[in-house]
Design an enzyme around this catalytic site. Structure first.
Site, PDB file in Angstrom:
ATOM      1  N   HIS A 134     -15.218  -3.532  -3.830  1.00 16.74           N
ATOM      2  CA  HIS A 134     -14.798  -2.996  -5.130  1.00 16.74           C
ATOM      3  C   HIS A 134     -14.101  -4.047  -5.995  1.00 16.74           C
ATOM      4  O   HIS A 134     -14.004  -3.883  -7.195  1.00 16.74           O
ATOM      5  CB  HIS A 134     -13.941  -1.731  -4.970  1.00 16.74           C
ATOM      6  CG  HIS A 134     -12.572  -1.988  -4.446  1.00 16.74           C
ATOM      7  ND1 HIS A 134     -12.284  -2.036  -3.124  1.00 16.74           N
ATOM      8  CD2 HIS A 134     -11.417  -2.219  -5.096  1.00 16.74           C
ATOM      9  CE1 HIS A 134     -11.005  -2.280  -2.966  1.00 16.74           C
ATOM     10  NE2 HIS A 134     -10.444  -2.405  -4.138  1.00 16.74           N
ATOM     11  N   GLU A 169      -0.087  -7.052  -1.528  1.00 14.04           N
ATOM     12  CA  GLU A 169       0.194  -5.620  -1.692  1.00 14.04           C
ATOM     13  C   GLU A 169       1.662  -5.383  -1.361  1.00 14.04           C
ATOM     14  O   GLU A 169       2.181  -5.968  -0.392  1.00 14.04           O
ATOM     15  CB  GLU A 169      -0.655  -4.807  -0.717  1.00 14.04           C
ATOM     16  CG  GLU A 169      -2.139  -4.924  -0.970  1.00 14.04           C
ATOM     17  CD  GLU A 169      -2.939  -4.244   0.132  1.00 14.04           C
ATOM     18  OE1 GLU A 169      -3.373  -3.111  -0.077  1.00 14.04           O
ATOM     19  OE2 GLU A 169      -3.104  -4.849   1.206  1.00 14.04           O
ATOM     20  N   ASP A 207      -9.784  -7.401   7.117  1.00  9.15           N
ATOM     21  CA  ASP A 207      -9.666  -6.371   6.085  1.00  9.15           C
ATOM     22  C   ASP A 207      -9.740  -6.960   4.675  1.00  9.15           C
ATOM     23  O   ASP A 207     -10.261  -6.312   3.773  1.00  9.15           O
ATOM     24  CB  ASP A 207      -8.330  -5.623   6.265  1.00  9.15           C
ATOM     25  CG  ASP A 207      -8.212  -4.429   5.344  1.00  9.15           C
ATOM     26  OD1 ASP A 207      -9.164  -3.628   5.302  1.00  9.15           O
ATOM     27  OD2 ASP A 207      -7.179  -4.297   4.649  1.00  9.15           O
ATOM     28  N   HIS A 223     -12.833  -9.513   0.235  1.00 11.89           N
ATOM     29  CA  HIS A 223     -12.320  -9.671  -1.128  1.00 11.89           C
ATOM     30  C   HIS A 223     -11.976 -11.129  -1.477  1.00 11.89           C
ATOM     31  O   HIS A 223     -12.374 -11.635  -2.526  1.00 11.89           O
ATOM     32  CB  HIS A 223     -11.060  -8.828  -1.351  1.00 11.89           C
ATOM     33  CG  HIS A 223     -11.235  -7.377  -1.050  1.00 11.89           C
ATOM     34  ND1 HIS A 223     -12.367  -6.680  -1.391  1.00 11.89           N
ATOM     35  CD2 HIS A 223     -10.430  -6.479  -0.439  1.00 11.89           C
ATOM     36  CE1 HIS A 223     -12.238  -5.423  -0.998  1.00 11.89           C
ATOM     37  NE2 HIS A 223     -11.073  -5.281  -0.411  1.00 11.89           N
ATOM     38  N   LYS A 265       0.537  -7.620   3.351  1.00 10.94           N
ATOM     39  CA  LYS A 265       1.069  -6.276   3.081  1.00 10.94           C
ATOM     40  C   LYS A 265       2.586  -6.333   3.124  1.00 10.94           C
ATOM     41  O   LYS A 265       3.153  -7.247   3.728  1.00 10.94           O
ATOM     42  CB  LYS A 265       0.583  -5.307   4.170  1.00 10.94           C
ATOM     43  CG  LYS A 265      -0.868  -4.924   3.988  1.00 10.94           C
ATOM     44  CD  LYS A 265      -1.208  -3.726   4.832  1.00 10.94           C
ATOM     45  CE  LYS A 265      -2.636  -3.293   4.582  1.00 10.94           C
ATOM     46  NZ  LYS A 265      -2.845  -2.722   3.254  1.00 10.94           N
TER      47      LYS A 265
END
Ligand code: NAP
Length: 480
Positions: free
Chosen positions: A168, A206, A225, A230, A330
């Site tokens: 995405h 994030e 991940d 990405h 994260k």
């Protein structure tokens, strides 16, 4: 549009809101139907109510219009179906029979372990014909081997032109703007090479922790991940050559060349060029944050990384000698995704230094939370003399266009319906990315070292700063 996993988090948070907007703004053909599928029992009516409750939370309040919702809901239907049960698929054939010559998009928003049975059963009831396309969500495998197994199973039913592997990030306006910036302007391209660029930083940070994805994340970790997909996709768009056309194969051929030119990180280089971290307890804006290993559905002895920083190079004429630093994590101090292009200094300094730390030109492309471009230039400081100081040309896309920003899924869903695969990953890209990532993960496993701890709410382990300091560089947010 057939959404397998039609009651799941992805469907509720992303897919249905995106379809709602496409419907409201008149981008869906009047005959478009949306079929949600999952095992749960729902009537079409109870599913529409369930969907409304969720979608209204994820669409801006001012955009959620009752009349648009009603006409949108009229397109929706629901079917209870267990994809692992071949005997249940004739129900789907029956439902789709009247639309047998329409484009059929099968969106697999389920666990990847269900991809193979789903496509096999679709084929067995004749639904995987030339009108059908399949959309696959990440994660696509956990290694080259497992990604190949999934791709082989899908490939046995759908030829490559009908497989849409979604990342995405490629649907984000700011990411496409990177292409517009590079290939729609004469200004940057002549400078976009090792003669003028000192280094590149790509950060996807994030502020949230693992939230309720612990069971998936603890097996995957940040490398699988985020980096494998990405970050490497962003790197490709920064580094690739201009494609001959803006068409799927031309664009994807250029991205593939970059993935194949990435210098492998193997053996001792894994320790020298990569940093893996895991968040410990910390604090953000006065709120106490838990350590990763105390999160829900995470193993208390977990060695999974929640942070990765690494340095790589691209072995080709354009980029030889230019470090590319990638970083993701994260529970970081800030949520932000950005690409920093740091230019080299002027060849000869004509003006006196002002301040201790004169900057070179820098282009910052922000992807998240705001989308924009900031070009940092040197200008004369007001007053006497010729001291220089840094000033920014700042372009905020929201201000510049004053239009609602499309969510990535809106753009990508419309592309799938129209059969445009330019912004989707081809199988060989996925393979090249795993081929580069696998030895790094293997190197981490071989050395048995635990990830470096960093406090939740910080900028990651100190070692991530040292990685750049060794070259005289610093992460943009760590500069004094
Ligand atoms: P989720 O909330 O657990 O939803 C899973 C969906 O699959 C539910 O609708 C579930 O409904 C359905 N399902 C499970 N087993 C099924 C079966 N045997 N037959 C038919 N339906 C079945 O998961 P999610 O977060 O939406 O994620 C879905 C996929 O997208 C995962 O692969 C995930 O990694 C990926 N993804 C998610 C996100 C995100 O933001 N959530 C982002 C990127 C990628 P029933 O239990 O009623 O069958």
């Amino acid at each position: 549009m057939v959404v397998f996993g039609g009651t799941g988090d992805l469907a509720m948070r992303k897919l249905l809101p995106a379809l709602y907007y496409l419907h409201r703004d008149g981008h869906l053909h009047e005959g478009t139907r949306i079929y949600a599928l999952a095992r749960a029992q729902h009537s079409a009516e109870s599913y529409r109510k369930f969907a409304k409750r969720h979608v209204s939370q994820y669409v801006a309040r001012s955009d959620f219009e009752q009349s648009s919702w009603e006409s949108f809901a009229a397109r929706m239907d629901y079917l209870s179906l267990d994809v692992s049960q071949r005997v249940e698929f004739p129900k789907l054939t029956k439902l789709l029979k009247k639309d047998s010559e329409r484009v059929r998009v099968f969106y697999l928003a389920t666990l990847p372990s269900l991809f193979a049975p789903t496509v096999k059963h679709l084929a067995s009831v004749g639904l995987a014909d030339e009108y059908a396309r399949v959309v696959l969500e990440k994660p696509l495998g956990e290694s080259l081997l497992t990604a190949n197994q999934i791709n082989d199973q899908i490939g046995a039913v759908f030829d490559e032109s009908r497989v849409f592997r979604i990342d995405h990030y490629l649907g984000k306006e700011a990411v496409q703007n990177l292409l517009a910036l590079r290939f729609g302007n004469a200004l940057f391209e002549p400078l976009w090479r090792n003669a003028h660029i000192d280094h590149v930083q790509i950060s996807v940070l994030e502020s949230v922790g693992v939230e309720n994805r612990g069971d998936y994340y603890d097996r995957a970790g940040a490398m699988r991940d985020m980096v494998q997909n990405h970050l490497l996709q962003l790197l490709c768009l920064v580094a690739m050559e201009a494609p001959v056309h803006f068409e799927p194969e031309a664009v994807r051929n250029e991205k593939l060349k970059i993935l194949e030119a990435l210098r492998p990180i193997t053996g001792m280089d894994v320790q020298d060029r990569t940093v893996r971290g895991q968040y410990a307890a910390g604090e953000h804006a006065g709120e106490r944050l838990p350590a990763y290993y105390f999160e829900k559905r995470v193993d208390h002895d977990s060695n999974t990384e929640t942070f990765v920083a690494l340095k790589t190079e691209i072995d080709n004429w354009r980029w030889a000698g230019v470090p590319f630093y990638l970083r993701t994590g994260k529970s970081m101090a800030q949520r932000k995704s950005e690409i920093v292009i740091q230019f080299k200094p002027v060849p000869y300094r004509l003006f006196p230094r002002s301040g201790d730390n004169p900057e070179n030109n820098r282009l910052v492309i922000s992807l998240q939370p705001d989308e924009g471009i900031r070009l940092s230039l040197m200008a004369k400081s007001p007053g006497r003399g010729m001291g220089l100081q840094n000033v920014d040309l700042d372009l905020d896309f929201a201000d510049a266009f004053k239009r609602r920003r499309w969510d990535a899924y809106e753009r990508l869903l419309l592309d799938v319906i129209q059969g445009d695969a330019t912004l989707f990953m081809r199988r060989d890209e996925i393979e090249a990315a795993w081929r580069w990532v696998d030895p790094i993960i293997a190197g981490w496993q071989d050395c048995y070292r635990s990830p470096k701890r960093y406090p939740a709410g910080s900028w990651g382990p100190d070692a991530a700063d040292s990685l750049l300091e060794r070259q005289g560089h610093a992460w943009l947010d760590q500069r004094s």
